[in-house]
Design a protein around this motif. Structure first.
Motif, PDB file in Angstrom:
ATOM      1  N   CYS A   3      21.355  -3.683 -14.696  1.00 46.20           N
ATOM      2  CA  CYS A   3      21.494  -5.136 -14.812  1.00 46.20           C
ATOM      3  C   CYS A   3      20.383  -5.876 -14.067  1.00 46.20           C
ATOM      4  O   CYS A   3      19.989  -6.969 -14.456  1.00 46.20           O
ATOM      5  N   ASP A   4      19.887  -5.287 -12.996  1.00 44.02           N
ATOM      6  CA  ASP A   4      18.972  -5.965 -12.080  1.00 44.02           C
ATOM      7  C   ASP A   4      17.533  -5.562 -12.405  1.00 44.02           C
ATOM      8  O   ASP A   4      17.176  -4.379 -12.302  1.00 44.02           O
ATOM      9  N   ARG A   5      16.705  -6.560 -12.771  1.00 37.25           N
ATOM     10  CA  ARG A   5      15.391  -6.237 -13.321  1.00 37.25           C
ATOM     11  C   ARG A   5      14.308  -7.161 -12.766  1.00 37.25           C
ATOM     12  O   ARG A   5      14.585  -8.273 -12.297  1.00 37.25           O
ATOM     13  N   ILE A   6      13.058  -6.699 -12.903  1.00 43.59           N
ATOM     14  CA  ILE A   6      11.883  -7.487 -12.524  1.00 43.59           C
ATOM     15  C   ILE A   6      10.843  -7.339 -13.639  1.00 43.59           C
ATOM     16  O   ILE A   6      10.446  -6.224 -13.969  1.00 43.59           O
ATOM     17  N   LEU A   7      10.439  -8.445 -14.237  1.00 37.96           N
ATOM     18  CA  LEU A   7       9.449  -8.479 -15.311  1.00 37.96           C
ATOM     19  C   LEU A   7       8.262  -9.331 -14.872  1.00 37.96           C
ATOM     20  O   LEU A   7       8.391 -10.160 -13.968  1.00 37.96           O
ATOM     21  N   TRP A   8       7.126  -9.167 -15.557  1.00 33.80           N
ATOM     22  CA  TRP A   8       5.998 -10.037 -15.230  1.00 33.80           C
ATOM     23  C   TRP A   8       5.201 -10.380 -16.473  1.00 33.80           C
ATOM     24  O   TRP A   8       5.267  -9.710 -17.499  1.00 33.80           O
ATOM     25  N   PHE A   9       4.400 -11.462 -16.342  1.00 34.94           N
ATOM     26  CA  PHE A   9       3.616 -11.981 -17.458  1.00 34.94           C
ATOM     27  C   PHE A   9       2.290 -12.503 -16.916  1.00 34.94           C
ATOM     28  O   PHE A   9       2.259 -13.167 -15.883  1.00 34.94           O
ATOM     29  N   GLY A  10       1.206 -12.211 -17.614  1.00 36.73           N
ATOM     30  CA  GLY A  10      -0.095 -12.735 -17.216  1.00 36.73           C
ATOM     31  C   GLY A  10      -1.076 -11.635 -16.876  1.00 36.73           C
ATOM     32  O   GLY A  10      -0.703 -10.490 -16.606  1.00 36.73           O
ATOM     33  N   GLU A  11      -2.352 -12.000 -16.887  1.00 32.78           N
ATOM     34  CA  GLU A  11      -3.410 -11.065 -16.532  1.00 32.78           C
ATOM     35  C   GLU A  11      -3.574 -11.027 -15.012  1.00 32.78           C
ATOM     36  O   GLU A  11      -3.028 -11.844 -14.294  1.00 32.78           O
ATOM     37  N   GLY A  12      -4.368 -10.056 -14.562  1.00 36.07           N
ATOM     38  CA  GLY A  12      -4.688  -9.996 -13.136  1.00 36.07           C
ATOM     39  C   GLY A  12      -3.561  -9.507 -12.258  1.00 36.07           C
ATOM     40  O   GLY A  12      -3.536  -9.783 -11.058  1.00 36.07           O
ATOM     41  N   MET A  13      -2.593  -8.791 -12.842  1.00 38.11           N
ATOM     42  CA  MET A  13      -1.473  -8.251 -12.064  1.00 38.11           C
ATOM     43  C   MET A  13      -1.329  -6.759 -12.349  1.00 38.11           C
ATOM     44  O   MET A  13      -1.425  -6.321 -13.494  1.00 38.11           O
ATOM     45  N   LYS A  14      -1.102  -5.996 -11.308  1.00 35.69           N
ATOM     46  CA  LYS A  14      -0.854  -4.565 -11.454  1.00 35.69           C
ATOM     47  C   LYS A  14       0.327  -4.189 -10.584  1.00 35.69           C
ATOM     48  O   LYS A  14       0.333  -4.421  -9.378  1.00 35.69           O
ATOM     49  N   GLN A  15       1.352  -3.610 -11.212  1.00 39.56           N
ATOM     50  CA  GLN A  15       2.535  -3.210 -10.465  1.00 39.56           C
ATOM     51  C   GLN A  15       2.318  -1.814  -9.891  1.00 39.56           C
ATOM     52  O   GLN A  15       2.025  -0.868 -10.623  1.00 39.56           O
ATOM     53  N   SER A  16       2.448  -1.690  -8.579  1.00 43.64           N
ATOM     54  CA  SER A  16       2.230  -0.402  -7.923  1.00 43.64           C
ATOM     55  C   SER A  16       3.530   0.287  -7.537  1.00 43.64           C
ATOM     56  O   SER A  16       3.520   1.472  -7.198  1.00 43.64           O
ATOM     57  N   LYS A  17       4.651  -0.439  -7.630  1.00 43.13           N
ATOM     58  CA  LYS A  17       5.942   0.171  -7.288  1.00 43.13           C
ATOM     59  C   LYS A  17       7.058  -0.587  -7.974  1.00 43.13           C
ATOM     60  O   LYS A  17       7.008  -1.807  -8.129  1.00 43.13           O
ATOM     61  N   TYR A  18       8.083   0.170  -8.409  1.00 41.21           N
ATOM     62  CA  TYR A  18       9.292  -0.412  -8.994  1.00 41.21           C
ATOM     63  C   TYR A  18      10.418   0.549  -8.668  1.00 41.21           C
ATOM     64  O   TYR A  18      10.458   1.672  -9.165  1.00 41.21           O
ATOM     65  N   SER A  19      11.339   0.119  -7.810  1.00 46.52           N
ATOM     66  CA  SER A  19      12.390   1.031  -7.351  1.00 46.52           C
ATOM     67  C   SER A  19      13.607   0.221  -6.918  1.00 46.52           C
ATOM     68  O   SER A  19      13.671  -0.991  -7.104  1.00 46.52           O
ATOM     69  N   ARG A  20      14.575   0.917  -6.363  1.00 44.29           N
ATOM     70  CA  ARG A  20      15.762   0.255  -5.859  1.00 44.29           C
ATOM     71  C   ARG A  20      16.035   0.731  -4.437  1.00 44.29           C
ATOM     72  O   ARG A  20      15.479   1.728  -3.970  1.00 44.29           O
ATOM     73  N   SER A  21      16.906   0.005  -3.740  1.00 47.05           N
ATOM     74  CA  SER A  21      17.341   0.409  -2.403  1.00 47.05           C
ATOM     75  C   SER A  21      18.803   0.827  -2.460  1.00 47.05           C
ATOM     76  O   SER A  21      19.486   0.614  -3.463  1.00 47.05           O
ATOM     77  N   GLU A  22      19.278   1.406  -1.380  1.00 45.68           N
ATOM     78  CA  GLU A  22      20.591   2.058  -1.414  1.00 45.68           C
ATOM     79  C   GLU A  22      21.657   1.385  -0.562  1.00 45.68           C
ATOM     80  O   GLU A  22      22.624   2.010  -0.158  1.00 45.68           O
ATOM     81  N   SER A  23      21.505   0.113  -0.281  1.00 42.21           N
ATOM     82  CA  SER A  23      22.532  -0.607   0.474  1.00 42.21           C
ATOM     83  C   SER A  23      23.841  -0.626  -0.307  1.00 42.21           C
ATOM     84  O   SER A  23      23.854  -0.859  -1.521  1.00 42.21           O
ATOM     85  N   LYS A  24      24.950  -0.378   0.361  1.00 43.80           N
ATOM     86  CA  LYS A  24      26.273  -0.344  -0.270  1.00 43.80           C
ATOM     87  C   LYS A  24      27.032  -1.651  -0.049  1.00 43.80           C
ATOM     88  O   LYS A  24      28.251  -1.695  -0.172  1.00 43.80           O
ATOM     89  N   LEU A  25      26.305  -2.723   0.298  1.00 42.26           N
ATOM     90  CA  LEU A  25      26.963  -3.988   0.611  1.00 42.26           C
ATOM     91  C   LEU A  25      27.786  -4.515  -0.566  1.00 42.26           C
ATOM     92  O   LEU A  25      28.891  -5.019  -0.383  1.00 42.26           O
TER      93      LEU A  25
END
Length: 398
Positions: free
Chosen positions: A355-377
């Motif tokens: 359900c939880d996502r991150i998208l991007w649009f445009g030139e001049g951007m490079k994604q070096s990491k895409y992950s999640r964390s493990e908090s149980k909150l």
């Protein structure tokens, strides 16, 4: 209030045509009227020389399920402060308060957002030694700044990051922190909020968008919470919500500096949040694949990936490779998905999904990491992405 009834195809057509008409927006008087030159004119002025610099931007999203953060909540895993700090942190939250009458109809409760900002500021400003023999400073208690009360003292050894803006709309909350050394290079900061459908009227669905310029490059960040549910009409409503946000979001006009008014007109754009897209499989099949950790097979049936491939929504947008388990829906304080663990603690049927996502649009951007964390909150796991972005800097900039 009547629900939003505009036909999906008509809305998408408006987006594709980049309709120039103005939508609703909020202007909380956060824009900084700097002396920066006209961005378009500058690019055409042969006498102005530009360099291209690279900055790192951290983007995170977390649906916290109406649960207040404890004082000892560990933020380091999500914010990755054990690594080299990025230059900018953009953090979006959904459901920071429970959706009840007091929170929806009463005055805005900023107490919880202040708690989150305090925890974030303390984590980011746990300063690392910068000189030989210099001790690490104690974590500071940080309070969110009021509108235009933005002071970043140069040479202050106790503070590396400054909160430049925080915006709450009932359950949604966005906060942006920047390194002190680039604070003065940020200008034309403004915010726009959009509610979607009946739940938008209640403040639980919609978006908060924040834009600013760093030197001569414009950025826009959209934090959203789209329609929930696993039915076919829910998928269509999510597409409509996204299109409505793109169409209705508008920023204050500034003819003198030729600032972009619509989301899509900015140079670098990132969309984050609980987008609520599900997995197109029977529940039993999804749960079986979850137990076998068959993420690649599941992703072939991920609703958002399918919508992107079929160009039904977010045309031209990008998402990094997903190599982590679905972020929703967990038993509280557990590593078990609802319906997938040994104990069935609830009668609610919620198949796991990204359900939880991150998208991007445009030139001049490079994604070096895409992950999640493990908090149980909460019943969601937070997601995070790291971008390397190119910015344009005028030669005479300080």
């Amino acid at each position: 209030m009547q629900a939003f009834k505009i036909n999906e195809s008509k809305i998408l057509k408006r987006i594709l045509n980049f309709d120039s008409s103005k939508g609703d927006y909020q202007n909380p008087s956060l824009a900084k009227k700097g002396t920066h030159h006209n961005l378009n004119q500058s690019s055409q002025n042969s006498r102005t020389c530009f360099h291209h610099h690279t900055k790192k931007i951290f983007v995170g999203s977390w649906n916290v399920g109406g649960i207040q953060p404890p004082k000892n909540l560990d933020m380091e895993d999500w914010l990755e402060i054990q690594n080299n700090f990025p230059d900018i942190y953009v953090l979006g939250f959904q459901e920071i308060v429970p959706l009840n009458a007091a929170n929806v109809l009463g005055p805005q409760n900023r107490r919880v957002s202040r708690k989150w900002n305090s925890l974030i500021g303390a984590a980011l400003n746990k300063r690392m030694p910068t000189k030989k023999g210099e001790r690490t400073a104690e974590p500071q208690k940080v309070y969110p700044l009021k509108d235009q009360e933005q002071v970043c003292v140069e040479g202050d050894v106790g503070q590396d990051f400054q909160c430049i803006i925080s915006k709450q709309m009932v359950g949604m909350f966005v906060t942006i922190w920047v390194r002190c050394e680039i604070y003065r290079s940020i200008h034309h900061l403004s915010v726009s909020s959009v509610g979607c459908g009946i739940m938008g009227f209640l403040g639980n669905k919609g978006s908060i968008s924040i834009r600013f310029c760093l030197h001569e490059t414009s950025f826009c960040f959209i934090c959203s919470h789209l329609a929930s549910g696993g039915k076919e009409e829910d998928r269509k409503q999510r597409n409509i919500d996204a299109a409505e946000i793109l169409y209705r979001t508008s920023f204050p006009a500034d003819p003198l500096h030729d600032m972009p008014e619509k989301i899509i007109d900015h140079d670098r754009i990132v969309w984050l949040g609980d987008l609520n897209y599900r997995i197109y499989l029977p529940d039993f099949a999804t749960k079986s694949l979850i137990k076998r950790r068959q993420w690649e097979t599941l992703l072939k049936h991920d609703q958002l990936k399918m919508e992107l491939r079929e160009r039904h929504v977010f045309q031209g947008w990008h998402e990094g490779a997903i190599e982590f388990p679905p972020t929703y829906k967990y038993h509280p304080n557990s590593e078990d998905y609802i319906g997938c663990g040994q104990k069935q603690l609830t009668k609610k049927k919620r198949a796991p999904a990204w359900c939880d996502r991150i998208l991007w649009f445009g030139e001049g951007m490079k994604q070096s990491k895409y992950s999640r964390s493990e908090s149980k909150l909460s019943d969601h796991r937070p997601v995070k992405a790291l971008f390397k972005v190119e910015i344009k800097v005028a030669e005479n900039s300080t």
